[in-house]
Scaffold this motif. Structure first.
Motif, PDB file in Angstrom:
ATOM      1  N   HIS A   1       0.806  -1.227   0.000  1.00 39.72           N
ATOM      2  CA  HIS A   1       0.000   0.000   0.000  1.00 39.72           C
ATOM      3  C   HIS A   1       0.836   1.274   0.000  1.00 39.72           C
ATOM      4  O   HIS A   1       0.635   2.160  -0.826  1.00 39.72           O
ATOM      5  CB  HIS A   1      -0.927  -0.014   1.210  1.00 39.72           C
ATOM      6  CG  HIS A   1      -1.863   1.145   1.256  1.00 39.72           C
ATOM      7  ND1 HIS A   1      -3.094   1.140   0.641  1.00 39.72           N
ATOM      8  CD2 HIS A   1      -1.747   2.379   1.803  1.00 39.72           C
ATOM      9  CE1 HIS A   1      -3.691   2.295   0.835  1.00 39.72           C
ATOM     10  NE2 HIS A   1      -2.901   3.078   1.545  1.00 39.72           N
ATOM     11  N   ASN A   2       1.772   1.344   0.927  1.00 41.03           N
ATOM     12  CA  ASN A   2       2.552   2.584   1.044  1.00 41.03           C
ATOM     13  C   ASN A   2       3.368   2.866  -0.205  1.00 41.03           C
ATOM     14  O   ASN A   2       3.521   4.021  -0.602  1.00 41.03           O
ATOM     15  CB  ASN A   2       3.483   2.524   2.259  1.00 41.03           C
ATOM     16  CG  ASN A   2       2.705   2.643   3.544  1.00 41.03           C
ATOM     17  OD1 ASN A   2       1.573   3.101   3.538  1.00 41.03           O
ATOM     18  ND2 ASN A   2       3.298   2.205   4.633  1.00 41.03           N
TER      19      ASN A   2
ATOM     20  N   TYR B   1      -1.137  -5.612  -2.599  1.00 34.04           N
ATOM     21  CA  TYR B   1      -2.158  -5.671  -3.639  1.00 34.04           C
ATOM     22  C   TYR B   1      -1.577  -6.352  -4.862  1.00 34.04           C
ATOM     23  O   TYR B   1      -0.391  -6.243  -5.150  1.00 34.04           O
ATOM     24  CB  TYR B   1      -2.626  -4.265  -4.033  1.00 34.04           C
ATOM     25  CG  TYR B   1      -3.254  -3.488  -2.909  1.00 34.04           C
ATOM     26  CD1 TYR B   1      -2.519  -2.518  -2.240  1.00 34.04           C
ATOM     27  CD2 TYR B   1      -4.570  -3.729  -2.514  1.00 34.04           C
ATOM     28  CE1 TYR B   1      -3.084  -1.803  -1.213  1.00 34.04           C
ATOM     29  CE2 TYR B   1      -5.137  -3.010  -1.481  1.00 34.04           C
ATOM     30  CZ  TYR B   1      -4.391  -2.045  -0.828  1.00 34.04           C
ATOM     31  OH  TYR B   1      -4.939  -1.331   0.189  1.00 34.04           O
TER      32      TYR B   1
ATOM     33  N   ARG C   1      -2.340  -8.702   4.016  1.00 33.09           N
ATOM     34  CA  ARG C   1      -3.427  -7.835   3.581  1.00 33.09           C
ATOM     35  C   ARG C   1      -2.960  -6.463   3.141  1.00 33.09           C
ATOM     36  O   ARG C   1      -3.715  -5.679   2.623  1.00 33.09           O
ATOM     37  CB  ARG C   1      -4.491  -7.707   4.673  1.00 33.09           C
ATOM     38  CG  ARG C   1      -3.995  -7.614   6.083  1.00 33.09           C
ATOM     39  CD  ARG C   1      -5.149  -7.334   6.958  1.00 33.09           C
ATOM     40  NE  ARG C   1      -5.767  -6.115   6.465  1.00 33.09           N
ATOM     41  CZ  ARG C   1      -5.262  -4.908   6.633  1.00 33.09           C
ATOM     42  NH1 ARG C   1      -4.151  -4.741   7.302  1.00 33.09           N
ATOM     43  NH2 ARG C   1      -5.882  -3.865   6.133  1.00 33.09           N
ATOM     44  N   LYS C   2      -1.685  -6.155   3.350  1.00 34.92           N
ATOM     45  CA  LYS C   2      -1.212  -4.844   2.904  1.00 34.92           C
ATOM     46  C   LYS C   2      -0.725  -4.878   1.466  1.00 34.92           C
ATOM     47  O   LYS C   2      -0.341  -3.853   0.909  1.00 34.92           O
ATOM     48  CB  LYS C   2      -0.058  -4.382   3.788  1.00 34.92           C
ATOM     49  CG  LYS C   2      -0.509  -4.058   5.181  1.00 34.92           C
ATOM     50  CD  LYS C   2       0.556  -3.256   5.901  1.00 34.92           C
ATOM     51  CE  LYS C   2       0.650  -3.798   7.298  1.00 34.92           C
ATOM     52  NZ  LYS C   2       1.673  -3.259   8.089  1.00 34.92           N
TER      53      LYS C   2
ATOM     54  N   ASP D   1     -10.730   3.336   8.535  1.00 36.86           N
ATOM     55  CA  ASP D   1      -9.952   4.486   9.012  1.00 36.86           C
ATOM     56  C   ASP D   1     -10.881   5.552   9.565  1.00 36.86           C
ATOM     57  O   ASP D   1     -10.644   6.121  10.628  1.00 36.86           O
ATOM     58  CB  ASP D   1      -9.133   5.110   7.863  1.00 36.86           C
ATOM     59  CG  ASP D   1      -7.958   4.251   7.467  1.00 36.86           C
ATOM     60  OD1 ASP D   1      -7.486   4.390   6.316  1.00 36.86           O
ATOM     61  OD2 ASP D   1      -7.509   3.437   8.288  1.00 36.86           O
TER      62      ASP D   1
ATOM     63  N   LYS E   1      -6.371   5.968  -1.495  1.00 39.19           N
ATOM     64  CA  LYS E   1      -6.894   4.748  -0.881  1.00 39.19           C
ATOM     65  C   LYS E   1      -8.290   4.426  -1.420  1.00 39.19           C
ATOM     66  O   LYS E   1      -8.597   3.285  -1.748  1.00 39.19           O
ATOM     67  CB  LYS E   1      -6.959   4.960   0.628  1.00 39.19           C
ATOM     68  CG  LYS E   1      -7.143   3.668   1.413  1.00 39.19           C
ATOM     69  CD  LYS E   1      -7.231   3.951   2.876  1.00 39.19           C
ATOM     70  CE  LYS E   1      -6.126   3.259   3.629  1.00 39.19           C
ATOM     71  NZ  LYS E   1      -6.338   3.225   5.058  1.00 39.19           N
TER      72      LYS E   1
ATOM     73  N   ASP F   1      -2.699   0.478  13.163  1.00 41.02           N
ATOM     74  CA  ASP F   1      -1.648   1.181  12.441  1.00 41.02           C
ATOM     75  C   ASP F   1      -2.265   1.976  11.293  1.00 41.02           C
ATOM     76  O   ASP F   1      -2.929   1.402  10.431  1.00 41.02           O
ATOM     77  CB  ASP F   1      -0.648   0.134  11.913  1.00 41.02           C
ATOM     78  CG  ASP F   1       0.409   0.779  11.057  1.00 41.02           C
ATOM     79  OD1 ASP F   1       1.074   0.034  10.312  1.00 41.02           O
ATOM     80  OD2 ASP F   1       0.591   2.010  11.120  1.00 41.02           O
ATOM     81  N   GLU F   2      -2.028   3.282  11.313  1.00 40.58           N
ATOM     82  CA  GLU F   2      -2.623   4.111  10.248  1.00 40.58           C
ATOM     83  C   GLU F   2      -2.127   3.734   8.868  1.00 40.58           C
ATOM     84  O   GLU F   2      -2.814   3.955   7.883  1.00 40.58           O
ATOM     85  CB  GLU F   2      -2.259   5.581  10.479  1.00 40.58           C
ATOM     86  CG  GLU F   2      -3.206   6.255  11.407  1.00 40.58           C
ATOM     87  CD  GLU F   2      -2.598   7.494  12.033  1.00 40.58           C
ATOM     88  OE1 GLU F   2      -3.243   8.045  12.906  1.00 40.58           O
ATOM     89  OE2 GLU F   2      -1.482   7.878  11.644  1.00 40.58           O
ATOM     90  N   GLU F   3      -0.906   3.198   8.838  1.00 40.09           N
ATOM     91  CA  GLU F   3      -0.346   2.823   7.538  1.00 40.09           C
ATOM     92  C   GLU F   3      -0.723   1.400   7.184  1.00 40.09           C
ATOM     93  O   GLU F   3      -0.124   0.785   6.315  1.00 40.09           O
ATOM     94  CB  GLU F   3       1.193   2.910   7.599  1.00 40.09           C
ATOM     95  CG  GLU F   3       1.705   4.167   8.244  1.00 40.09           C
ATOM     96  CD  GLU F   3       1.819   5.297   7.234  1.00 40.09           C
ATOM     97  OE1 GLU F   3       2.362   5.038   6.150  1.00 40.09           O
ATOM     98  OE2 GLU F   3       1.358   6.402   7.531  1.00 40.09           O
ATOM     99  N   GLY F   4      -1.722   0.852   7.887  1.00 41.72           N
ATOM    100  CA  GLY F   4      -2.010  -0.567   7.739  1.00 41.72           C
ATOM    101  C   GLY F   4      -2.870  -0.946   6.558  1.00 41.72           C
ATOM    102  O   GLY F   4      -3.355  -2.056   6.468  1.00 41.72           O
ATOM    103  N   ALA F   5      -3.053   0.012   5.609  1.00 43.44           N
ATOM    104  CA  ALA F   5      -3.824  -0.295   4.410  1.00 43.44           C
ATOM    105  C   ALA F   5      -5.208  -0.817   4.724  1.00 43.44           C
ATOM    106  O   ALA F   5      -5.749  -1.654   4.002  1.00 43.44           O
ATOM    107  CB  ALA F   5      -3.072  -1.295   3.516  1.00 43.44           C
ATOM    108  N   TRP F   6      -5.799  -0.341   5.824  1.00 45.50           N
ATOM    109  CA  TRP F   6      -7.194  -0.688   6.091  1.00 45.50           C
ATOM    110  C   TRP F   6      -8.076   0.084   5.134  1.00 45.50           C
ATOM    111  O   TRP F   6      -7.741   1.196   4.741  1.00 45.50           O
ATOM    112  CB  TRP F   6      -7.570  -0.323   7.528  1.00 45.50           C
ATOM    113  CG  TRP F   6      -6.827  -1.102   8.562  1.00 45.50           C
ATOM    114  CD1 TRP F   6      -5.803  -0.669   9.346  1.00 45.50           C
ATOM    115  CD2 TRP F   6      -7.012  -2.488   8.890  1.00 45.50           C
ATOM    116  NE1 TRP F   6      -5.361  -1.684  10.150  1.00 45.50           N
ATOM    117  CE2 TRP F   6      -6.071  -2.809   9.899  1.00 45.50           C
ATOM    118  CE3 TRP F   6      -7.880  -3.484   8.450  1.00 45.50           C
ATOM    119  CZ2 TRP F   6      -5.985  -4.078  10.459  1.00 45.50           C
ATOM    120  CZ3 TRP F   6      -7.790  -4.741   9.005  1.00 45.50           C
ATOM    121  CH2 TRP F   6      -6.860  -5.044   9.996  1.00 45.50           C
TER     122      TRP F   6
ATOM    123  N   ARG G   1      -6.583  -7.912  -2.991  1.00 44.28           N
ATOM    124  CA  ARG G   1      -5.632  -7.970  -1.887  1.00 44.28           C
ATOM    125  C   ARG G   1      -4.984  -9.340  -1.890  1.00 44.28           C
ATOM    126  O   ARG G   1      -5.608 -10.344  -2.221  1.00 44.28           O
ATOM    127  CB  ARG G   1      -6.360  -7.803  -0.554  1.00 44.28           C
ATOM    128  CG  ARG G   1      -6.706  -6.373  -0.238  1.00 44.28           C
ATOM    129  CD  ARG G   1      -7.276  -6.312   1.159  1.00 44.28           C
ATOM    130  NE  ARG G   1      -8.020  -5.081   1.329  1.00 44.28           N
ATOM    131  CZ  ARG G   1      -7.576  -4.008   1.951  1.00 44.28           C
ATOM    132  NH1 ARG G   1      -6.377  -4.013   2.483  1.00 44.28           N
ATOM    133  NH2 ARG G   1      -8.313  -2.936   2.061  1.00 44.28           N
TER     134      ARG G   1
END
Lengths: 736, 261
Positions: A687-688, A732, A729-730, B245, A710, B235-240, A724
């Protein structure tokens, strides 16, 4: 050379000394005495009475006959005794004569040493190396050092004298520099360690405390500019001092002492000095002071970075105030001009005073980028500024001037983060300029487009270029239309149509309105003509963007030509068949939307000098109960009266919201396209990384919001472009 | 969601020629379905003899029982359509002595791989009962407790949870209506005890008011399982998904949890 020898032959042969001559000890003693005497004579300045040849021979003999040691020791003792006498005479010298005496004796000693060395050269070359003793010259220097310089009576007195003289010179007195030079040279000759230990180190210490004191004194009473002048002067002074009478190696050391004491130790106080510190210098364009500050601060660690930081925070603060001040924001053109002025001002400072230092240039750029983007109307305002310039501001300017101004605007443009917002506004403003024919110079317009293209690529400007093409094509079409249909049209109103390709021009919803019959007729003729030559197209009249020139005759027969908007024309034409009409009647007849109609009637009835209509009641605002009459009594000094305006203006709040919304909508597909592009090539990504890649790809146009990214990713998951990863789960995955 | 045929096809793809022959042989001899054949053969490590033992030792449904299942189906099916619809389901629940809202019906639907809520096709109904291993109402009633117990198994719960999304959807819709989603969540998480459930439902009604996407649905379970109710490991960066969020923001704004430093 031998006396007798073998019988003489033809060839001359010289043979070695066969006959060993034994020197008796007495001879050695006697020989030594001769030499000892000579040494004394030399020191007594009586050398002229001596025979060099004889002395040399004596020394030579001694060494040859193995009396080298005696000779050497004798030399050493004699010299030592001699020097001790000399030191007494130096010590006896009073006050200022001390140094002179020392110097004089040093000169003597050197001369003597030279002569002695010459005399004893054989010993120097044979006995000395083999017995590992110090060579004569060096011996002489060492003895001088030990017995004169390091003599307790002389040592500290010498140092104190030297330091005292230097101090006096610093305080403004004139001193004997030649003498100083001689003395320091002497110390250097004795060995760098002597120079350093017996002079330089204490000199540096004393200087440090001197400058520490002086700088404290200055800083209490001087402003920043003057202080720096003084510091610079002292620095130059020290460098000059070194060049005149100190060893060159001392320069770096003493300058760093001055730098530390006068600059480094007071750096922050200087920079932040009230009313005279860096910020004040920047405000007042004090180029000389700034240049001096730059040069001096460059010499000390963190000097330049301190300056840079202060400058940056000053710029950011000022810039922030500028862009958030509601007064300034009332006039967009002024606002942008102010920004340009600030940029110019600081560019000049950096170029004149800071030697075009790139790090300062970068600091300037980053500050501007920071505060320009604090105000989200900056893109709109910059476009309005360009609009103003292209509309009238560049009238009479040369081509070069135009280029300069546009280049400066481009610099501001580069700072924008939301370049796509700028594009939207630029399109709108350009459309208005083109359609109202109000552009000062076609070349200037084109030049601006080229600059934007260079900066942002073809895609940015393709639609803008399309708009220019449409204008040109329309011209050609109109010519053709009138050429072919001239008879058919006869005396009807003259039409000038601009055909706009839908995709290129800013989309305006075009509410319909009822055109007067005369106009309608000629419009239909045009439509038929156009569709005849271009099948498969659809034409829609944009009645909210047109203008009209009407000839009107008023009460006393005055004729005027009125330049009005299309809406206004529709309204006015109604008065050909009625003298008075109510608001509702006008609305019904023209079907112009209410807000536009009110604005239109306002400019026709309520503006002094342009009130071709009379309104009852005479209030300032238009209400639905008003009645309008043709104003017979209208007068104007001008024959041609301009009433309608389609000028670009700062948007109202609701318009602004709308534009921003449209921009946000436009961004969504761009973000999605970027995501798909990235995933297509990377296949699997976390994701990041996606967020940072997308940001990188789009930063030339705007700064995407990570939350929006997002949401787009989730939308793409919904539509099965991505999924995903089942385990992480992070992560893709791209779905082919 | 994949159906049986897909599963089997994939498996067959992985089978060697010899294995495939065995499957065919088994099916011919016992008359069992492919699925059962594979089950038996796998259990016996691909020895045909062992597979037969396995098969006959299980309380499997024989050909005769298939008829009984057909009778059952016909009892509940619609008079003029080949489907069991609302009325039939209602009747079924009655006969089982359970409330139609009872979560065990969800478990049963899962076994049946039912495509839509409150509807069973013939295939689904019969295949489901076979897989549960019953051929009468009484037997099914007896099985209810063990079916309920399946929810306690983590792995099965996840499957049932994910199954619920497709099952509860309106026909032809991609997303789940909010009302239905909330109902389902309340049902499912009553079993699993998620303390933030009420806040979640409230948040959705107040702030979101739109449908629920599949991604949000599946990710919510991950959220429930991995993040503690005080959000200390959120975790905010957790791609939820962004909805989650926003939920976290909602909780913090209203003081239900503390903001992490």
């Amino acid at each position: 050379m031998s006396g007798g020898g073998p019988p003489r032959k033809r060839n001359f042969k010289i043979e070695a000394f066969k006959h060993r001559v034994e020197l008796d000890p007495k001879y050695a003693e006697r020989t030594w005495k001769v030499l000892e005497h000579a040494i004394h004579e030399i020191y007594n300045h009586n050398a002229s009475g001596l025979s060099f040849e004889e002395l040399y021979r004596s020394a030579y003999n001694m060494v040859l006959h193995k009396y080298g040691e005696k000779l050497y020791d004798g030399l050493k003792n004699t010299m030592t005794w001699r020097l001790k006498e000399i030191s007494k005479s130096i010590e006896a010298a009073q006050g200022g004569l001390f140094l002179e005496e020392l110097n004089a004796k040093w000169m003597d000693h050197n001369k003597a040493l030279q002569m002695i060395r010459d005399i004893l050269m054989y010993m120097d070359r044979t006995y000395v190396p083999t017995s590992h003793r110090t060579p004569v010259h060096e011996l002489g220097l060492n003895l001088w050092r030990d017995h004169i310089i390091h003599s307790p009576m002389i040592h500290s007195r010498l140092l104190d004298t030297l330091l005292d003289l230097i101090h006096r010179e610093r305080m403004g007195e004139v001193i004997n520099r030649g003498l100083m030079r001689s003395i320091t040279k002497m110390l250097m000759d004795l060995g760098p360690a002597v120079y350093q230990d017996d002079f330089e180190k204490p000199f540096l210490e004393v200087s440090a405390s001197f400058y520490s004191g002086e700088s404290q004194e200055f800083i209490e009473c001087c402003d920043c500019g003057n202080y720096l002048k003084k510091a610079e002067r002292r620095l130059n002074e020290e460098m000059e001092r070194v060049s005149h009478y100190l060893d060159a190696g001392s320069e770096a050391k003493i300058t760093s002492v001055v730098e530390k004491e006068m600059i480094a130790n007071h750096m922050h106080r200087l920079v932040h000095m009230e009313n005279s510190g860096l910020v004040n210098m920047l405000i007042d364009d004090k180029y000389e002071d700034l240049g001096r500050m730059y040069a001096l601060f460059r010499r000390v660690p963190d000097g330049l970075s301190t300056l840079r930081d202060v400058m940056t925070s000053y710029l950011r603060e000022t810039g922030k105030q500028l862009v958030t001040d509601p007064e300034r924001l009332k006039d967009p053109v002024e606002f942008v001009q102010r920004l340009l002025n600030e940029k110019d001002k600081h560019d000049k400072i950096i170029s004149v005073a800071f030697g075009n230092d790139k790090t300062f240039q970068n600091a300037l750029n980053s500050s501007f980028e920071y505060f320009i983007n604090l105000n989200n109307r900056s893109p709109e305002f910059i476009s309005l500024y360009v609009d103003d310039k292209l509309r009238k501001g560049l009238k009479g300017a040369t081509e070069e001037d135009v280029e300069v101004i546009l280049d400066k605007v481009m610099m501001l443009f580069r700072y924008l983060q939301e370049k796509d917002v700028f594009e939207k506004y630029y399109k709108q403003h350009l459309a208005k300029r083109l359609l109202s024919g109000k552009t000062v110079s076609d070349d200037a317009e084109r030049s601006m487009i080229v600059k934007l293209k260079t900066e942002c690529g073809y895609q940015f400007t393709s639609k803008l270029e399309g708009m220019f093409t449409d204008m040109k094509t329309s011209q050609d079409t109109m010519q053709d239309f009138y050429a072919k249909k001239a008879e058919e049209l006869g005396d009807g109103p003259t039409l000038d149509v601009h055909i706009l390709t839908t995709g290129s021009w800013p989309t305006q919803p075009s509410p319909p309105c009822n055109l007067p019959p005369e106009i309608l007729t000629v419009c239909e003729k045009f439509r038929a003509y156009y569709l005849g030559t271009h099948s498969g197209r659809r034409l829609t009249w944009q009645t909210n963007m047109g203008t009209a020139d009407i000839k009107a005759t008023f009460g006393k027969g005055q004729k005027h030509e009125l330049n009005v908007s299309t809406y206004q024309m529709c309204v006015l034409m109604l008065f050909n068949s009625a003298d008075g009409l109510t608001y509702k009647e006008i609305e019904q007849a023209t079907e112009i939307p209410a807000s536009d109609l009110k604005r239109c009637l306002q400019s026709l009835a309520c503006v002094k000098g342009k009130n071709v209509l009379r309104k009852e009641p005479m209030s300032k605002d238009i209400s639905e109960d008003d009645t309008f009459y043709f104003n017979d009594k209208f007068t104007s000094k001008l024959v041609k009266v301009k009433i309608g305006t389609v000028v670009a203006q700062k948007e109202s709040e609701p318009e602004k919201q709308e534009t921003r919304q449209r921009v946000e909508e436009d961004r969504k597909p761009q973000i999605e396209a970027a995501i798909v592009r990235i995933m297509k090539s990377r296949r699997v990504l976390d994701h990041n990384s996606i967020v940072s890649e997308v940001t990188k790809q789009l930063q030339a146009r705007f700064l995407p919001n990570p939350v929006v990214i997002k949401k787009r990713i989730e939308s793409l998951i919904e539509r099965e472009f991505l999924e995903r990863d089942k385990v992480d789960r992070k992560l893709y995955r791209y779905l082919a | 969601m994949k159906n049986d045929a897909d599963c089997v096809c994939n498996l067959q793809y992985k089978l060697g020629k010899g294995s495939r022959e065995k499957v065919q042989q088994f099916m011919t001899i016992t008359g069992a379905s492919e699925k059962v054949a594979l089950q038996a053969l796998k259990a016996s490590d691909w020895h045909l003899e062992g597979a037969f033992d396995f098969f006959y030792s299980q309380p499997q449904i024989s050909a005769a029982n298939t008829r009984r299942l057909e009778e059952m189906y016909n009892k509940y099916k619609e008079p003029d359509a080949d489907m069991i619809m609302v009325e039939g389901v209602s009747q079924l629940c009655n006969d089982l002595h359970v409330d139609p809202q009872d979560i065990v019906m969800l478990v049963i639907s899962w076994h049946m791989k039912a495509a839509t809520m409150c509807e069973f096709t013939r295939q689904e109904f019969i295949g489901g009962l076979q897989s549960i291993g019953v051929d009468s109402i009484e037997k099914l009633r007896e099985k209810l407790p063990s079916l309920r117990a399946e929810l306690k198994d983590d792995h099965k719960f996840r499957e049932i949870y994910n199954f619920t999304f497709n099952w509860a959807r309106e026909k032809g819709q991609k997303s789940l209506s909010l009302e239905t989603a909330i109902g389902m969540w309340q049902l499912l998480f009553a079993e699993r005890q998620w303390p933030l459930l009420d806040h979640w439902c409230e948040f959705l009604q107040v702030r979101h008011n739109k449908t629920i996407s599949r991604d949000t649905w599946t990710q919510l379970l991950e959220f429930v399982k991995s993040i503690d109710p005080q959000l200390s490991n959120y975790d905010e960066e957790g791609a939820w998904p962004y909805l989650i969020d926003e939920f976290v923001e909602y909780l913090i704004e209203n003081g239900f949890v503390q903001r992490k430093k």
